[in-house]
Scaffold this motif. Structure first.
Motif, PDB file in Angstrom:
ATOM      1  N   SER A 291       0.810  -1.217   0.000  1.00 21.06           N
ATOM      2  CA  SER A 291       0.000   0.000   0.000  1.00 21.06           C
ATOM      3  C   SER A 291       0.844   1.267   0.000  1.00 21.06           C
ATOM      4  O   SER A 291       0.425   2.295  -0.519  1.00 21.06           O
ATOM      5  N   GLY A 292       2.022   1.218   0.600  1.00 21.01           N
ATOM      6  CA  GLY A 292       2.839   2.414   0.703  1.00 21.01           C
ATOM      7  C   GLY A 292       2.375   3.390   1.763  1.00 21.01           C
ATOM      8  O   GLY A 292       2.965   4.471   1.926  1.00 21.01           O
ATOM      9  N   GLU A 293       1.317   3.046   2.508  1.00 21.80           N
ATOM     10  CA  GLU A 293       0.798   3.934   3.549  1.00 21.80           C
ATOM     11  C   GLU A 293       1.674   3.858   4.794  1.00 21.80           C
ATOM     12  O   GLU A 293       2.147   2.785   5.169  1.00 21.80           O
ATOM     13  N   LYS A 294       1.895   5.004   5.413  1.00 24.32           N
ATOM     14  CA  LYS A 294       2.725   5.084   6.596  1.00 24.32           C
ATOM     15  C   LYS A 294       1.865   5.468   7.802  1.00 24.32           C
ATOM     16  O   LYS A 294       1.163   6.480   7.771  1.00 24.32           O
ATOM     17  N   VAL A 295       1.915   4.643   8.849  1.00 26.53           N
ATOM     18  CA  VAL A 295       1.207   4.941  10.090  1.00 26.53           C
ATOM     19  C   VAL A 295       2.164   4.747  11.246  1.00 26.53           C
ATOM     20  O   VAL A 295       3.148   3.991  11.151  1.00 26.53           O
ATOM     21  N   SER A 296       1.868   5.402  12.332  1.00 22.58           N
ATOM     22  CA  SER A 296       2.724   5.293  13.515  1.00 22.58           C
ATOM     23  C   SER A 296       2.480   3.973  14.222  1.00 22.58           C
ATOM     24  O   SER A 296       1.330   3.535  14.356  1.00 22.58           O
ATOM     25  N   ASP A 297       3.560   3.346  14.618  1.00 19.56           N
ATOM     26  CA  ASP A 297       3.437   2.101  15.383  1.00 19.56           C
ATOM     27  C   ASP A 297       3.684   2.320  16.872  1.00 19.56           C
ATOM     28  O   ASP A 297       3.827   1.352  17.636  1.00 19.56           O
ATOM     29  N   THR A 298       3.701   3.561  17.308  1.00 16.60           N
ATOM     30  CA  THR A 298       3.897   3.876  18.720  1.00 16.60           C
ATOM     31  C   THR A 298       2.567   3.783  19.446  1.00 16.60           C
ATOM     32  O   THR A 298       1.571   4.397  19.025  1.00 16.60           O
ATOM     33  N   PRO A 299       2.485   3.017  20.503  1.00 16.20           N
ATOM     34  CA  PRO A 299       1.206   2.895  21.222  1.00 16.20           C
ATOM     35  C   PRO A 299       0.825   4.191  21.933  1.00 16.20           C
ATOM     36  O   PRO A 299       1.683   4.949  22.390  1.00 16.20           O
ATOM     37  N   VAL A 300      -0.489   4.418  21.991  1.00 14.44           N
ATOM     38  CA  VAL A 300      -1.047   5.585  22.680  1.00 14.44           C
ATOM     39  C   VAL A 300      -1.768   5.072  23.917  1.00 14.44           C
ATOM     40  O   VAL A 300      -2.635   4.189  23.820  1.00 14.44           O
ATOM     41  N   TYR A 301      -1.430   5.642  25.076  1.00 15.17           N
ATOM     42  CA  TYR A 301      -1.979   5.143  26.330  1.00 15.17           C
ATOM     43  C   TYR A 301      -3.049   6.105  26.855  1.00 15.17           C
ATOM     44  O   TYR A 301      -2.909   7.320  26.768  1.00 15.17           O
ATOM     45  N   ARG A 302      -4.064   5.498  27.433  1.00 14.16           N
ATOM     46  CA  ARG A 302      -5.063   6.244  28.187  1.00 14.16           C
ATOM     47  C   ARG A 302      -5.033   5.685  29.605  1.00 14.16           C
ATOM     48  O   ARG A 302      -5.487   4.561  29.840  1.00 14.16           O
ATOM     49  N   VAL A 303      -4.497   6.471  30.526  1.00 20.81           N
ATOM     50  CA  VAL A 303      -4.279   5.999  31.891  1.00 20.81           C
ATOM     51  C   VAL A 303      -5.389   6.547  32.791  1.00 20.81           C
ATOM     52  O   VAL A 303      -5.645   7.752  32.826  1.00 20.81           O
ATOM     53  N   LEU A 304      -6.034   5.633  33.490  1.00 16.35           N
ATOM     54  CA  LEU A 304      -7.093   6.019  34.425  1.00 16.35           C
ATOM     55  C   LEU A 304      -6.482   6.272  35.816  1.00 16.35           C
ATOM     56  O   LEU A 304      -5.396   5.760  36.128  1.00 16.35           O
ATOM     57  N   PRO A 305      -7.166   7.023  36.649  1.00 12.03           N
ATOM     58  CA  PRO A 305      -6.650   7.264  38.012  1.00 12.03           C
ATOM     59  C   PRO A 305      -6.705   5.984  38.847  1.00 12.03           C
ATOM     60  O   PRO A 305      -7.414   5.023  38.524  1.00 12.03           O
ATOM     61  N   TRP A 306      -5.939   5.974  39.943  1.00  9.43           N
ATOM     62  CA  TRP A 306      -5.957   4.829  40.845  1.00  9.43           C
ATOM     63  C   TRP A 306      -7.342   4.700  41.476  1.00  9.43           C
ATOM     64  O   TRP A 306      -7.933   5.679  41.907  1.00  9.43           O
ATOM     65  N   TRP A 307      -7.805   3.455  41.525  1.00  7.70           N
ATOM     66  CA  TRP A 307      -9.076   3.166  42.174  1.00  7.70           C
ATOM     67  C   TRP A 307      -8.796   2.375  43.455  1.00  7.70           C
ATOM     68  O   TRP A 307      -8.078   1.370  43.436  1.00  7.70           O
ATOM     69  N   THR A 308      -9.396   2.824  44.511  1.00 19.11           N
ATOM     70  CA  THR A 308      -9.263   2.089  45.769  1.00 19.11           C
ATOM     71  C   THR A 308     -10.217   0.907  45.767  1.00 19.11           C
ATOM     72  O   THR A 308     -11.408   1.042  45.432  1.00 19.11           O
ATOM     73  N   VAL A 309      -9.685  -0.228  46.133  1.00 20.98           N
ATOM     74  CA  VAL A 309     -10.494  -1.451  46.150  1.00 20.98           C
ATOM     75  C   VAL A 309     -11.266  -1.489  47.461  1.00 20.98           C
ATOM     76  O   VAL A 309     -10.691  -1.295  48.553  1.00 20.98           O
ATOM     77  N   THR A 310     -12.558  -1.721  47.377  1.00 17.42           N
ATOM     78  CA  THR A 310     -13.395  -1.769  48.578  1.00 17.42           C
ATOM     79  C   THR A 310     -13.060  -2.990  49.425  1.00 17.42           C
ATOM     80  O   THR A 310     -12.371  -3.926  48.981  1.00 17.42           O
ATOM     81  N   ALA A 311     -13.545  -2.984  50.675  1.00 16.60           N
ATOM     82  CA  ALA A 311     -13.198  -4.040  51.624  1.00 16.60           C
ATOM     83  C   ALA A 311     -13.673  -5.404  51.155  1.00 16.60           C
ATOM     84  O   ALA A 311     -12.951  -6.410  51.239  1.00 16.60           O
ATOM     85  N   ASP A 312     -14.893  -5.495  50.640  1.00 19.74           N
ATOM     86  CA  ASP A 312     -15.381  -6.800  50.205  1.00 19.74           C
ATOM     87  C   ASP A 312     -14.604  -7.310  48.992  1.00 19.74           C
ATOM     88  O   ASP A 312     -14.370  -8.518  48.866  1.00 19.74           O
ATOM     89  N   GLU A 313     -14.182  -6.435  48.139  1.00 18.76           N
ATOM     90  CA  GLU A 313     -13.389  -6.835  46.989  1.00 18.76           C
ATOM     91  C   GLU A 313     -11.982  -7.227  47.413  1.00 18.76           C
ATOM     92  O   GLU A 313     -11.401  -8.205  46.931  1.00 18.76           O
ATOM     93  N   ALA A 314     -11.413  -6.432  48.332  1.00 22.15           N
ATOM     94  CA  ALA A 314     -10.041  -6.722  48.784  1.00 22.15           C
ATOM     95  C   ALA A 314      -9.954  -8.014  49.571  1.00 22.15           C
ATOM     96  O   ALA A 314      -8.929  -8.708  49.561  1.00 22.15           O
ATOM     97  N   ASN A 315     -11.009  -8.373  50.294  1.00 23.14           N
ATOM     98  CA  ASN A 315     -10.998  -9.588  51.107  1.00 23.14           C
ATOM     99  C   ASN A 315     -11.379 -10.837  50.329  1.00 23.14           C
ATOM    100  O   ASN A 315     -11.671 -11.876  50.933  1.00 23.14           O
ATOM    101  N   GLY A 316     -11.437 -10.722  49.041  1.00 28.80           N
ATOM    102  CA  GLY A 316     -11.697 -11.918  48.218  1.00 28.80           C
ATOM    103  C   GLY A 316     -13.138 -12.067  47.797  1.00 28.80           C
ATOM    104  O   GLY A 316     -13.552 -13.157  47.394  1.00 28.80           O
ATOM    105  N   GLY A 317     -13.910 -10.991  47.875  1.00 32.05           N
ATOM    106  CA  GLY A 317     -15.321 -11.090  47.499  1.00 32.05           C
ATOM    107  C   GLY A 317     -15.531 -11.308  46.009  1.00 32.05           C
ATOM    108  O   GLY A 317     -16.584 -11.775  45.603  1.00 32.05           O
ATOM    109  N   VAL A 318     -14.485 -11.012  45.227  1.00 30.43           N
ATOM    110  CA  VAL A 318     -14.648 -11.208  43.793  1.00 30.43           C
ATOM    111  C   VAL A 318     -13.829 -12.389  43.285  1.00 30.43           C
ATOM    112  O   VAL A 318     -13.712 -12.611  42.100  1.00 30.43           O
ATOM    113  N   ARG A 319     -13.237 -13.145  44.221  1.00 29.46           N
ATOM    114  CA  ARG A 319     -12.411 -14.264  43.803  1.00 29.46           C
ATOM    115  C   ARG A 319     -13.282 -15.417  43.334  1.00 29.46           C
ATOM    116  O   ARG A 319     -14.380 -15.601  43.821  1.00 29.46           O
TER     117      ARG A 319
END
Length: 319
Positions: A291-319
């Motif tokens: 094709s001869g088309e040139k595109v960037s191969d550098t990844p673009v990141y979308r970083v979300l803020p840190w989320w605090t895990v709730t007590a039930d999730e941290a204690n294995g509620g989602v395991r």
């Protein structure tokens, strides 16, 4: 005795009451003509045998009543009579098999070779024009691709304004990017220290689970992808939630990544996850070499803020 005596025993001359043919025989079971000849191999022809009369009769023939009527054999293989009642001419053209006349040609076959070539060229020209037109309309509706980027002006000149379309053939547009969901976590270890894990590419792990599997599960194929799509559609560019579904999408995505970290990350499995950070890595799909088309191969990141895990999730509620 007088020759003209009317005595019943006297002989009558040529002008007698019975004419020159003599007295008629009495009518028998076959009539006055006597018994008929049996049917021959060609059917009931009477005393004439297997012949039919196709020529002039005695009274119609040239020469008057003395002319003899022509007889034509009527058996199998005999030449078919010429329309009009006349017999086939000896030495003439052979009759058509089955006795039928040749079927006249119709349509293009009835044309001369020169006109047949002209008709074939006209049909080919119409077919090529139709294929080119359909291809141009298809490309005008298709998503942006290598062909439309290179020949976009020619496509627009062909389609617009006479053949403009106001509807989309593809909805939504096919993805031309690879999107991977990655996560890392802060883990509280049994000795009281906190350890931050490395980035775990959950999308790559799903891809490995699908490759080589004849019947991959619906969860492996769609759970993480649908959760990320749900989050993107309910959050703005600054990652702030839009409406009440925004907070629901955050909770859904967080519970999925915490569960996956407990299952697949060795460090998380030894301690308790305190918080998680999620990001997406978007990489363009490389175009083909021709094709001869040139595109960037550098990844673009979308970083979300840190989320605090709730007590039930941290204690294995989602395991």
């Amino acid at each position: 005795m007088d020759a003209y005596d009317e005595d019943s025993d006297a002989r009558h001359g040529p002008d007698g009451p019975h004419g020159s043919d003599g007295p008629h025989a009495p009518d028998g079971p076959y009539g006055s003509d006597g018994p008929h000849a049996p049917d021959g191999p060609y059917g009931p022809y009477g005393s004439d045998g297997p012949y039919r009369s196709d020529g002039p009769s005695r009274s119609d023939a040239p020469g008057g009543a003395g002319a003899v009527r022509a007889r034509v054999p009527a058996g199998p293989g005999a030449p078919a009579p010429v329309p009009g009642g006349s017999a086939p001419v000896p030495g003439g053209s052979a009759p058509v098999p089955g006795g039928s006349l040749p079927v006249p040609r119709s349509g293009v076959a009835a044309l001369s070779p020169r006109y047949q070539v002209g008709a074939a060229l006209a049909v080919a020209l119409v077919a090529v024009t139709a294929c080119v037109h359909l291809g141009m309309v298809f490309l005008s509706l298709a998503p942006a691709n290598t062909v439309t980027k290179r020949h976009g002006k020619a496509i627009e000149e062909w389609v617009y304004p006479e053949f403009e379309q106001n509807w989309k053939l593809f909805a939504p547009n096919p993805l031309q990017q690879n999107i991977a969901v990655q996560v890392r976590a802060d883990v509280l270890m049994p000795n009281g220290t906190t350890t931050t894990t490395g980035w775990n590419d959950l999308s790559v792990q799903d891809g490995k689970a699908i490759d080589g599997s004849l019947l991959p599960s619906h969860t492996v194929q769609n759970e993480l992808r649908r959760a990320w799509d749900f989050f993107v559609t309910t959050h703005g560019a600054d990652n702030s939630p839009i409406g009440i579904r925004g907070s629901l999408s955050e909770q859904y995505l967080r519970r999925i990544v915490v569960m996956r970290m407990y299952e697949q990350d060795a460090t998380s499995n030894k301690g308790t996850i305190q918080r998680v950070e999620v990001r997406s890595s978007t990489t363009n799909v490389p175009p083909p070499n021709w094709s001869g088309e040139k595109v960037s191969d550098t990844p673009v990141y979308r970083v979300l803020p840190w989320w605090t895990v709730t007590a039930d999730e941290a204690n294995g509620g989602v395991r």
